[in-house]
Motif scaffolding. Structure first.
Motif, PDB file in Angstrom:
ATOM      1  N   GLN A 208      10.904  -7.834   4.673  1.00 56.21           N
ATOM      2  CA  GLN A 208      10.219  -8.904   5.400  1.00 56.21           C
ATOM      3  C   GLN A 208       9.114  -8.375   6.322  1.00 56.21           C
ATOM      4  OE1 GLN A 208      13.527  -8.285   5.523  1.00 56.21           O
ATOM      5  NE2 GLN A 208      14.325  -8.446   7.589  1.00 56.21           N
ATOM      6  N   ASN A 209       9.086  -7.055   6.565  1.00 56.72           N
ATOM      7  CA  ASN A 209       8.056  -6.449   7.415  1.00 56.72           C
ATOM      8  C   ASN A 209       7.008  -5.668   6.628  1.00 56.72           C
ATOM      9  OD1 ASN A 209       9.613  -7.404   9.533  1.00 56.72           O
ATOM     10  ND2 ASN A 209      10.597  -5.449   9.909  1.00 56.72           N
ATOM     11  N   ILE A 210       7.176  -5.564   5.324  1.00 55.75           N
ATOM     12  CA  ILE A 210       6.327  -4.669   4.530  1.00 55.75           C
ATOM     13  C   ILE A 210       4.845  -5.043   4.633  1.00 55.75           C
ATOM     14  CG2 ILE A 210       6.379  -5.744   2.219  1.00 55.75           C
ATOM     15  CD1 ILE A 210       7.226  -2.097   2.701  1.00 55.75           C
ATOM     16  N   ASN A 211       4.542  -6.349   4.641  1.00 54.91           N
ATOM     17  CA  ASN A 211       3.139  -6.772   4.708  1.00 54.91           C
ATOM     18  C   ASN A 211       2.460  -6.342   6.000  1.00 54.91           C
ATOM     19  OD1 ASN A 211       2.508  -8.098   2.218  1.00 54.91           O
ATOM     20  ND2 ASN A 211       3.932  -9.707   2.818  1.00 54.91           N
ATOM     21  N   THR A 212       3.212  -6.231   7.076  1.00 52.34           N
ATOM     22  CA  THR A 212       2.621  -5.841   8.361  1.00 52.34           C
ATOM     23  C   THR A 212       2.431  -4.328   8.462  1.00 52.34           C
ATOM     24  OG1 THR A 212       4.745  -5.653   9.514  1.00 52.34           O
ATOM     25  CG2 THR A 212       3.695  -7.824   9.509  1.00 52.34           C
ATOM     26  N   GLN A 213       2.969  -3.577   7.502  1.00 48.19           N
ATOM     27  CA  GLN A 213       2.898  -2.116   7.551  1.00 48.19           C
ATOM     28  C   GLN A 213       1.976  -1.511   6.493  1.00 48.19           C
ATOM     29  OE1 GLN A 213       4.435  -0.312  10.004  1.00 48.19           O
ATOM     30  NE2 GLN A 213       4.827  -2.357  10.810  1.00 48.19           N
ATOM     31  N   ILE A 214       1.229  -2.353   5.777  1.00 46.97           N
ATOM     32  CA  ILE A 214       0.353  -1.876   4.700  1.00 46.97           C
ATOM     33  C   ILE A 214      -0.614  -0.801   5.201  1.00 46.97           C
ATOM     34  CG2 ILE A 214      -1.462  -2.536   3.059  1.00 46.97           C
ATOM     35  CD1 ILE A 214       1.278  -3.650   2.254  1.00 46.97           C
ATOM     36  N   ALA A 215      -1.290  -1.055   6.312  1.00 47.43           N
ATOM     37  CA  ALA A 215      -2.276  -0.093   6.825  1.00 47.43           C
ATOM     38  C   ALA A 215      -1.613   1.242   7.159  1.00 47.43           C
ATOM     39  CB  ALA A 215      -2.990  -0.658   8.048  1.00 47.43           C
ATOM     40  N   ALA A 216      -0.435   1.206   7.785  1.00 41.66           N
ATOM     41  CA  ALA A 216       0.272   2.435   8.145  1.00 41.66           C
ATOM     42  C   ALA A 216       0.708   3.196   6.893  1.00 41.66           C
ATOM     43  CB  ALA A 216       1.486   2.108   9.012  1.00 41.66           C
ATOM     44  N   ILE A 217       1.141   2.468   5.878  1.00 49.84           N
ATOM     45  CA  ILE A 217       1.564   3.114   4.629  1.00 49.84           C
ATOM     46  C   ILE A 217       0.354   3.745   3.934  1.00 49.84           C
ATOM     47  CG2 ILE A 217       2.584   2.718   2.345  1.00 49.84           C
ATOM     48  CD1 ILE A 217       4.267   0.446   3.736  1.00 49.84           C
ATOM     49  N   LYS A 218      -0.773   3.045   3.936  1.00 47.98           N
ATOM     50  CA  LYS A 218      -1.992   3.601   3.326  1.00 47.98           C
ATOM     51  C   LYS A 218      -2.423   4.879   4.038  1.00 47.98           C
ATOM     52  CE  LYS A 218      -4.164  -0.347   1.120  1.00 47.98           C
ATOM     53  NZ  LYS A 218      -5.350  -1.210   1.032  1.00 47.98           N
ATOM     54  N   LYS A 219      -2.262   4.926   5.368  1.00 46.49           N
ATOM     55  CA  LYS A 219      -2.665   6.105   6.137  1.00 46.49           C
ATOM     56  C   LYS A 219      -1.856   7.343   5.752  1.00 46.49           C
ATOM     57  CE  LYS A 219      -4.503   3.930  10.270  1.00 46.49           C
ATOM     58  NZ  LYS A 219      -4.312   3.679  11.703  1.00 46.49           N
ATOM     59  N   LEU A 220      -0.643   7.155   5.212  1.00 49.34           N
ATOM     60  CA  LEU A 220       0.171   8.297   4.785  1.00 49.34           C
ATOM     61  C   LEU A 220      -0.511   9.041   3.640  1.00 49.34           C
ATOM     62  CD1 LEU A 220       3.692   6.600   4.829  1.00 49.34           C
ATOM     63  CD2 LEU A 220       2.761   8.183   6.538  1.00 49.34           C
ATOM     64  N   ASN A 221      -1.324   8.312   2.867  1.00 45.42           N
ATOM     65  CA  ASN A 221      -2.077   8.887   1.756  1.00 45.42           C
ATOM     66  C   ASN A 221      -1.180   9.654   0.783  1.00 45.42           C
ATOM     67  OD1 ASN A 221      -4.510   9.116   0.386  1.00 45.42           O
ATOM     68  ND2 ASN A 221      -4.962  11.115   1.299  1.00 45.42           N
ATOM     69  N   LYS A 222      -0.028   9.053   0.466  1.00 46.59           N
ATOM     70  CA  LYS A 222       0.927   9.658  -0.459  1.00 46.59           C
ATOM     71  C   LYS A 222       1.484   8.570  -1.368  1.00 46.59           C
ATOM     72  CE  LYS A 222       2.420  13.156   2.799  1.00 46.59           C
ATOM     73  NZ  LYS A 222       2.938  14.417   2.478  1.00 46.59           N
ATOM     74  N   PRO A 223       1.958   8.961  -2.548  1.00 49.11           N
ATOM     75  CA  PRO A 223       2.633   7.962  -3.372  1.00 49.11           C
ATOM     76  C   PRO A 223       3.933   7.532  -2.676  1.00 49.11           C
ATOM     77  CG  PRO A 223       2.760  10.140  -4.400  1.00 49.11           C
ATOM     78  CD  PRO A 223       1.908  10.269  -3.170  1.00 49.11           C
ATOM     79  N   VAL A 224       4.427   6.359  -3.040  1.00 45.74           N
ATOM     80  CA  VAL A 224       5.597   5.787  -2.382  1.00 45.74           C
ATOM     81  C   VAL A 224       6.672   5.463  -3.415  1.00 45.74           C
ATOM     82  CG1 VAL A 224       6.422   3.793  -1.058  1.00 45.74           C
ATOM     83  CG2 VAL A 224       4.208   4.820  -0.504  1.00 45.74           C
ATOM     84  N   ILE A 225       7.902   5.809  -3.075  1.00 45.85           N
ATOM     85  CA  ILE A 225       9.070   5.371  -3.847  1.00 45.85           C
ATOM     86  C   ILE A 225       9.816   4.405  -2.944  1.00 45.85           C
ATOM     87  CG2 ILE A 225      11.221   6.028  -4.991  1.00 45.85           C
ATOM     88  CD1 ILE A 225      10.014   8.869  -5.318  1.00 45.85           C
ATOM     89  N   VAL A 226      10.017   3.167  -3.409  1.00 46.99           N
ATOM     90  CA  VAL A 226      10.756   2.189  -2.616  1.00 46.99           C
ATOM     91  C   VAL A 226      12.158   2.021  -3.188  1.00 46.99           C
ATOM     92  CG1 VAL A 226       8.825   0.895  -1.648  1.00 46.99           C
ATOM     93  CG2 VAL A 226       9.643   0.314  -3.906  1.00 46.99           C
ATOM     94  N   CYS A 227      13.114   1.775  -2.287  1.00 49.80           N
ATOM     95  CA  CYS A 227      14.485   1.542  -2.710  1.00 49.80           C
ATOM     96  C   CYS A 227      15.118   0.480  -1.821  1.00 49.80           C
ATOM     97  CB  CYS A 227      15.299   2.840  -2.684  1.00 49.80           C
ATOM     98  SG  CYS A 227      15.503   3.564  -1.040  1.00 49.80           S
ATOM     99  N   CYS A 228      16.254  -0.046  -2.265  1.00 47.41           N
ATOM    100  CA  CYS A 228      17.007  -1.041  -1.495  1.00 47.41           C
ATOM    101  C   CYS A 228      18.468  -0.905  -1.905  1.00 47.41           C
ATOM    102  CB  CYS A 228      16.459  -2.448  -1.728  1.00 47.41           C
ATOM    103  SG  CYS A 228      16.605  -3.048  -3.423  1.00 47.41           S
TER     104      CYS A 228
END
Length: 101
Positions: free
Chosen positions: A48-68
């Motif tokens: 529910q918070n992922i949309n608010t963290q897009i810019a921060a995730i992009k700044k990591l400049n790395k591929p992402v693996i998501v899990c739940c």
């Protein structure tokens, strides 16, 4: 290789490729779920918070693996992140992903 692997590609190989490129693991479960157990080094960003963290995730400049917990929420998160231009792989449930790492 099973039919599922044929249709989706070998997820274990994709995970290894992402890891080799320094992927960040983002767990999209709730904070309470995350505190009950998680992959070491993973970051907790509830779906529910992922949309608010897009810019921060992009700044990591790395591929992402998501899990739940099961792969449903991480599937939604992967779709959101991929649509934002972030190279993302749905790792599925965190316990099975942890066994592949």
């Amino acid at each position: 290789m099973g039919l599922f692997d044929f249709l989706t590609g070998n997820k274990t190989e994709k995970i290894k490729d992402f890891q080799a490129r320094g992927a960040v693991i983002i767990d999209v479960r709730t904070k309470g779920e995350f505190q009950q157990g998680a992959i070491r080094g993973s970051k907790n960003i509830p779906l529910q918070n992922i949309n608010t963290q897009i810019a921060a995730i992009k700044k990591l400049n790395k591929p992402v693996i998501v899990c739940c917990a099961s792969g449903m929420r991480s599937g939604s998160a992967a779709s959101i992140l991929n649509n934002q231009g972030i190279e993302t792989l749905n790792g599925g449930g965190w316990t099975s992903l942890n066994n592949k790492l």
